[in-house]
Write an enzyme that holds these catalytic residues in place. Structure first.
Site, PDB file in Angstrom:
ATOM      1  N   ARG A   1      96.121  87.221  27.010  1.00  0.00           N
ATOM      2  CA  ARG A   1      94.775  86.994  26.237  1.00  0.00           C
ATOM      3  C   ARG A   1      94.575  87.427  24.935  1.00  0.00           C
ATOM      4  O   ARG A   1      94.051  86.700  23.961  1.00  0.00           O
ATOM      5  CB  ARG A   1      93.697  87.627  27.073  1.00  0.00           C
ATOM      6  CG  ARG A   1      93.459  87.037  28.614  1.00  0.00           C
ATOM      7  CD  ARG A   1      92.043  87.525  29.009  1.00  0.00           C
ATOM      8  NE  ARG A   1      91.138  87.124  28.004  1.00  0.00           N
ATOM      9  CZ  ARG A   1      89.720  87.187  28.667  1.00  0.00           C
ATOM     10  NH1 ARG A   1      89.519  87.719  29.886  1.00  0.00           N
ATOM     11  NH2 ARG A   1      88.534  87.100  27.817  1.00  0.00           N
TER      12      ARG A   1
ATOM     13  N   LYS B   1      92.987  88.442  16.885  1.00  0.00           N
ATOM     14  CA  LYS B   1      92.146  87.734  17.973  1.00  0.00           C
ATOM     15  C   LYS B   1      90.598  87.841  17.468  1.00  0.00           C
ATOM     16  O   LYS B   1      89.985  86.676  17.595  1.00  0.00           O
ATOM     17  CB  LYS B   1      92.618  88.027  19.263  1.00  0.00           C
ATOM     18  CG  LYS B   1      91.685  87.693  20.230  1.00  0.00           C
ATOM     19  CD  LYS B   1      91.865  88.268  21.897  1.00  0.00           C
ATOM     20  CE  LYS B   1      91.470  89.663  21.969  1.00  0.00           C
ATOM     21  NZ  LYS B   1      89.936  89.443  22.568  1.00  0.00           N
ATOM     22  N   ASN B   2      90.269  88.991  17.318  1.00  0.00           N
ATOM     23  CA  ASN B   2      88.786  89.052  17.417  1.00  0.00           C
ATOM     24  C   ASN B   2      88.045  88.797  16.098  1.00  0.00           C
ATOM     25  O   ASN B   2      87.066  88.753  15.819  1.00  0.00           O
ATOM     26  CB  ASN B   2      88.225  90.487  17.935  1.00  0.00           C
ATOM     27  CG  ASN B   2      88.708  90.813  19.305  1.00  0.00           C
ATOM     28  OD1 ASN B   2      88.874  89.815  20.071  1.00  0.00           O
ATOM     29  ND2 ASN B   2      88.570  92.136  19.757  1.00  0.00           N
TER      30      ASN B   2
ATOM     31  N   CYS C   1      82.379  91.431  32.681  1.00  0.00           N
ATOM     32  CA  CYS C   1      83.982  91.202  32.848  1.00  0.00           C
ATOM     33  C   CYS C   1      84.526  93.022  33.405  1.00  0.00           C
ATOM     34  O   CYS C   1      83.424  93.755  33.732  1.00  0.00           O
ATOM     35  CB  CYS C   1      84.756  91.232  31.360  1.00  0.00           C
ATOM     36  SG  CYS C   1      84.746  92.601  30.504  1.00  0.00           S
TER      37      CYS C   1
ATOM     38  N   ASP D   1      88.967  99.761  21.686  1.00  0.00           N
ATOM     39  CA  ASP D   1      90.058  99.044  22.076  1.00  0.00           C
ATOM     40  C   ASP D   1      91.423  99.684  22.106  1.00  0.00           C
ATOM     41  O   ASP D   1      92.415  98.970  22.491  1.00  0.00           O
ATOM     42  CB  ASP D   1      90.067  97.744  21.103  1.00  0.00           C
ATOM     43  CG  ASP D   1      88.881  96.887  21.659  1.00  0.00           C
ATOM     44  OD1 ASP D   1      88.543  95.898  20.782  1.00  0.00           O
ATOM     45  OD2 ASP D   1      88.113  97.070  22.536  1.00  0.00           O
TER      46      ASP D   1
ATOM     47  N   ARG E   1      78.334  93.643  29.901  1.00  0.00           N
ATOM     48  CA  ARG E   1      78.662  92.966  28.643  1.00  0.00           C
ATOM     49  C   ARG E   1      77.167  92.169  28.440  1.00  0.00           C
ATOM     50  O   ARG E   1      77.377  90.983  28.576  1.00  0.00           O
ATOM     51  CB  ARG E   1      79.638  92.009  28.965  1.00  0.00           C
ATOM     52  CG  ARG E   1      81.046  92.698  29.066  1.00  0.00           C
ATOM     53  CD  ARG E   1      81.578  93.786  28.245  1.00  0.00           C
ATOM     54  NE  ARG E   1      81.982  93.424  26.601  1.00  0.00           N
ATOM     55  CZ  ARG E   1      83.210  92.828  26.655  1.00  0.00           C
ATOM     56  NH1 ARG E   1      83.976  92.813  27.449  1.00  0.00           N
ATOM     57  NH2 ARG E   1      83.397  92.325  25.316  1.00  0.00           N
TER      58      ARG E   1
HETATM   59  C1  EPZ Z   1      83.576  92.866  20.743  1.00  0.00           C
HETATM   60  O1  EPZ Z   1      83.190  92.878  21.976  1.00  0.00           O
HETATM   61  C2  EPZ Z   1      85.043  92.757  21.162  1.00  0.00           C
HETATM   62  N1  EPZ Z   1      85.531  91.657  21.409  1.00  0.00           N
HETATM   63  C3  EPZ Z   1      85.631  93.665  21.929  1.00  0.00           C
HETATM   64  O2  EPZ Z   1      87.089  93.826  22.293  1.00  0.00           O
HETATM   65  C4  EPZ Z   1      85.511  95.193  21.784  1.00  0.00           C
HETATM   66  O3  EPZ Z   1      85.664  96.269  22.734  1.00  0.00           O
HETATM   67  C5  EPZ Z   1      83.946  95.333  21.251  1.00  0.00           C
HETATM   68  O4  EPZ Z   1      83.366  94.516  20.426  1.00  0.00           O
HETATM   69  C6  EPZ Z   1      83.577  96.663  20.764  1.00  0.00           C
HETATM   70  O5  EPZ Z   1      84.295  96.966  19.800  1.00  0.00           O
HETATM   71  C7  EPZ Z   1      85.366  90.524  20.460  1.00  0.00           C
HETATM   72  O6  EPZ Z   1      85.086  90.755  19.282  1.00  0.00           O
HETATM   73  C8  EPZ Z   1      85.738  89.184  20.859  1.00  0.00           C
HETATM   74  P1  EPZ Z   1      79.630  94.579  21.509  1.00  0.00           P
HETATM   75  P2  EPZ Z   1      81.533  92.684  21.946  1.00  0.00           P
HETATM   76  O7  EPZ Z   1      78.679  93.614  21.645  1.00  0.00           O
HETATM   77  O8  EPZ Z   1      80.923  91.927  20.766  1.00  0.00           O
HETATM   78  C9  EPZ Z   1      76.350  96.344  24.130  1.00  0.00           C
HETATM   79  C10 EPZ Z   1      89.049  93.309  23.215  1.00  0.00           C
HETATM   80  O9  EPZ Z   1      90.104  94.178  23.892  1.00  0.00           O
HETATM   81  N2  EPZ Z   1      75.623  95.344  23.808  1.00  0.00           N
HETATM   82  O10 EPZ Z   1      79.963  95.309  20.235  1.00  0.00           O
HETATM   83  O11 EPZ Z   1      81.068  91.960  23.278  1.00  0.00           O
HETATM   84  C11 EPZ Z   1      77.408  96.328  25.257  1.00  0.00           C
HETATM   85  O12 EPZ Z   1      77.392  96.429  26.469  1.00  0.00           O
HETATM   86  C12 EPZ Z   1      87.853  93.005  23.548  1.00  0.00           C
HETATM   87  O13 EPZ Z   1      89.570  92.555  22.368  1.00  0.00           O
HETATM   88  C13 EPZ Z   1      74.280  95.054  24.546  1.00  0.00           C
HETATM   89  O14 EPZ Z   1      73.796  95.993  25.205  1.00  0.00           O
HETATM   90  O15 EPZ Z   1      80.984  94.242  22.313  1.00  0.00           O
HETATM   91  C14 EPZ Z   1      78.447  97.521  24.684  1.00  0.00           C
HETATM   92  O16 EPZ Z   1      78.037  98.785  25.381  1.00  0.00           O
HETATM   93  C15 EPZ Z   1      87.089  93.960  24.579  1.00  0.00           C
HETATM   94  N3  EPZ Z   1      73.625  94.062  24.205  1.00  0.00           N
HETATM   95  C16 EPZ Z   1      78.047  97.730  22.963  1.00  0.00           C
HETATM   96  O17 EPZ Z   1      76.670  97.077  22.911  1.00  0.00           O
HETATM   97  C17 EPZ Z   1      74.044  92.807  23.606  1.00  0.00           C
HETATM   98  O18 EPZ Z   1      73.583  91.889  23.451  1.00  0.00           O
HETATM   99  C18 EPZ Z   1      79.202  97.069  22.209  1.00  0.00           C
HETATM  100  O19 EPZ Z   1      79.200  95.940  22.633  1.00  0.00           O
HETATM  101  C19 EPZ Z   1      75.336  93.108  23.101  1.00  0.00           C
HETATM  102  C20 EPZ Z   1      76.193  94.314  23.211  1.00  0.00           C
END
Ligand code: EPZ
Length: 420
Positions: A399, A22-23, A116, A307, A121
Site C-alpha cells: 500500500r 504517498k501521503n 482500520c 508512522d 480513525r
Molecule cells: C494521516 O492519517 C496519515 N495518513 C497517517 O499515515 C498518519 O499516521 C496520521 O496522519 C498521523 O500522522 C494519510 O495522510 C493518508 P489524523 P489521518 O487525522 O489524517 C484523531 C500511514 O502509515 N482524529 O491526523 O487519518 C485520530 O483518531 C498512515 O501512511 C479524530 O479524532 O490521521 C488520531 O488519534 C497511517 N477525529 C488523531 O486524530 C477526526 O475527525 C490524528 O489523526 C480525525 C482524526
C-alpha cells in the site's frame, strides 16, 4: 497471497532512491477535483493506495494515465459524486474526496471509511468543519451525505485535535468557498504544506502555510487552473531506510530525500549512536558501533512521527538497555509487538507504552504483517535476525512502499517475494 522471505543477518551497502510521498500524493490527487484543466504530477509513487484512489476518481468520471511516476489527470469530466463503499473500505484516505466534491458540486455521498487495524480513525472533525462552512451532513446506511446547495461559506474553525487529512480536506473545501476561512490548530506535516503551496501556486489566496493557522480566501465556487508539480519525497519511506542501515549496522545513502522533513527521526537515530550526513538531496547513515536505548513519544509534526514508531521499536530490540516508546496518536498501533516477540524480542506492553529490553539476539520465524508500517518493521527486524523469516500478508506493505524488495535487494539484502 505473496510473502517475503528474508535471510538474516545481512549487511547493506550502496544508495537507494526515495519515491514520492504517498501521503502527499493522496490529497494532491483529490485536489485535482477542484481544477478545470488537465495537469501533470511527477514523482507520483506507484503504490497500491495511489492506484486505489485513482480508480475511485476514474469511477467519478476523471481520466488519467500513470506512467513511470508521471500522473496526467483531468477531472473536468467528473459527473458523479458518490465514493462507494467497495473502494473506500480498502483505502480510508478516500475520505479526502469529501471536501473537494462538496466544494465543487455542492453535494456528495462518501462511504464512511470505517476503522482500520491501528485505530477507530473517526472523521468527526472533518464533518464538523464542513458543517461550520454551511454544509448539511447526514449519515445514512454507512454513507456521509453532504449538501451545500448555495456552496460553502468561509468560517472560523478551530480543530479540537490536530488532524492531517482533516486539515487537508477543509483546506480544499475552503479554496472554493465563498469568503474567508480561518483554520486554527492545523496539521503542519510537509504533506499538508505541499498541498497549500500547490493551491497558492494555482492562484488561491492562502496564508500561514507551514504554521498551525491558515487563512484561505475562497473563489466562491470557481474551479482553479491547477499547476503541474513534483510530489515531495516520502519522509516515512526515507526514515524506514535509515532504520534499515541502523538495524543492519550498514552505511547506506538515500537519494532524492528532504532531510529537513526528518529532523525528529535523525535526532533519535543520533541519540542511539548513529551518525547522519546530509546534502540538499541525500542522507547517508553511518551505523552506531553499539546501539543505545532510546525514549520516544509519537506526536504531530515536527515532533517524532507515529508512522516511524514501529520501525524504531524494531530497531530498539537491538539496542542495549531498556527503550521506552509511547504511542500517543493511535489506540492500537502496537500489533507489531507480538510479531517481533516471535522473533525473540523482549518487549513489555503497558497501555500506550512499550518497553523494549534490547540486546538479545533475534531469530528468524514466520510473522504476519498487520498494517503498513508494522510490516516494514518486521522486514527490518528480519534483516537483523539469525536465519530465515517469512513475512506474510504483505499486501499491507504494497500500500505504501514502492518496490521494497527490489530496493532492498539492490542494497544487498537477501529478500525475495514468494507465493503462499
Ligand atoms: C494521516 O492519517 C496519515 N495518513 C497517517 O499515515 C498518519 O499516521 C496520521 O496522519 C498521523 O500522522 C494519510 O495522510 C493518508 P489524523 P489521518 O487525522 O489524517 C484523531 C500511514 O502509515 N482524529 O491526523 O487519518 C485520530 O483518531 C498512515 O501512511 C479524530 O479524532 O490521521 C488520531 O488519534 C497511517 N477525529 C488523531 O486524530 C477526526 O475527525 C490524528 O489523526 C480525525 C482524526
Amino acid at each position: 497471497m505473496d510473502y517475503l522471505q528474508i535471510q538474516g543477518p545481512t549487511k547493506l551497502s550502496g544508495t537507494v532512491t526515495i519515491s514520492g510521498a504517498k501521503n502527499a500524493a493522496l490529497p494532491l490527487i483529490t485536489l485535482t477535483l477542484l481544477a478545470h484543466n488537465q495537469l501533470k504530477m511527477s514523482n507520483t509513487p506507484e503504490v497500491a493506495d495511489i492506484k486505489t484512489l485513482l480508480k475511485l476518481l476514474g469511477n467519478l468520471g476523471a481520466t488519467y494515465t500513470l506512467d513511470n511516476h508521471l500522473l496526467t489527470i483531468d477531472t473536468s469530466t467528473v459527473n458523479h459524486t458518490m465514493a462507494n463503499y467497495d473502494i473506500v473500505k480498502t483505502m480510508r484516505a478516500s475520505i479526502l474526496v469529501l471536501g473537494p466534491l462538496l466544494a465543487r458540486f455542492g453535494h456528495c455521498e462518501v462511504s464512511l471509511p470505517g476503522g482500520c487495524a491501528i485505530g477507530q480513525r473517526p472523521i468527526d472533525l472533518h464533518l464538523k468543519a464542513m458543517e461550520a462552512m454551511g454544509a448539511t451532513i447526514t449519515i445514512h446506511a454507512g454513507y456521509v451525505h453532504a449538501v451545500a446547495p448555495e456552496g460553502l461559506k468561509g468560517a472560523h474553525i478551530i480543530f479540537d485535535k490536530i488532524t492531517v487529512t482533516g486539515t487537508a480536506n477543509v483546506v480544499m473545501a475552503a479554496a472554493l468557498a465563498h469568503g474567508k476561512t480561518v483554520l486554527v490548530n492545523c496539521a503542519k506535516e510537509p504533506e499538508v504544506v505541499q498541498l497549500c503551496e500547490i493551491l497558492r501556486d494555482s492562484g488561491i489566496d492562502i496564508s500561514g502555510i507551514g504554521t498551525s493557522e491558515l487563512t484561505i480566501i475562497g473563489t466562491g465556487g470557481k474551479t482553479i487552473d491547477m499547476v503541474d508539480f513534483e510530489v515531495i519525497p516520502d519522509r516515512i519511506e526515507a526514515g524506514t531506510y535509515l532504520c534499515a542501515g541502523a538495524i543492519t549496522g550498514s552505511t547506506i545513502t538515500l537519494d532524492k530525500v528532504r532531510a529537513d522533513h526528518l529532523d525528529a527521526v535523525t535526532a533519535k537515530l543520533e541519540q542511539m549512536g548513529c551518525k547522519i550526513d546530509t546534502t540538499d538531496t541525500t542522507m547517508t547513515i553511518h551505523p552506531a558501533t553499539k546501539l543505545k536505548h532510546v525514549e520516544l513519544v509519537t506526536q504531530e509534526y515536527p515532533a517524532f512521527p507515529t508512522d516511524m514508531q514501529a520501525q524504531f521499536l524494531a530497531l530498539a530490540t537491538l539496542a542495549e538497555g531498556a527503550s521506552i516508546i509511547e504511542e500517543r496518536l493511535f489506540e492500537n498501533r502496537f500489533m507489531h509487538v507480538s510479531e517481533l516477540q516471535r522473533l525473540g524480542a523482549d518487549i513489555k506492553l503497558n497501555g500506550h507504552t512499550a518497553t523494549v529490553f534490547g540486546g538479545t539476539p533475534l531469530f528468524g520465524a514466520d510473522v504476519m504483517a498487520t498494517d503498513l508500517r508494522a510490516s516494514s518493521a518486521l522486514v527490518l527486524a528480519a534483516m537483523a535476525a539469525e536465519g530465515t523469516t517469512n513475512v506474510h500478508r504483505i499486501y499491507h506493505l504494497d500500500r505504501g512502499y514502492e518496490n521494497l524488495e527490489q530496493k532492498l535487494q539492490a542494497l544487498g539484502a537477501k529478500i525475495e517475494r514468494l507465493k503462499e
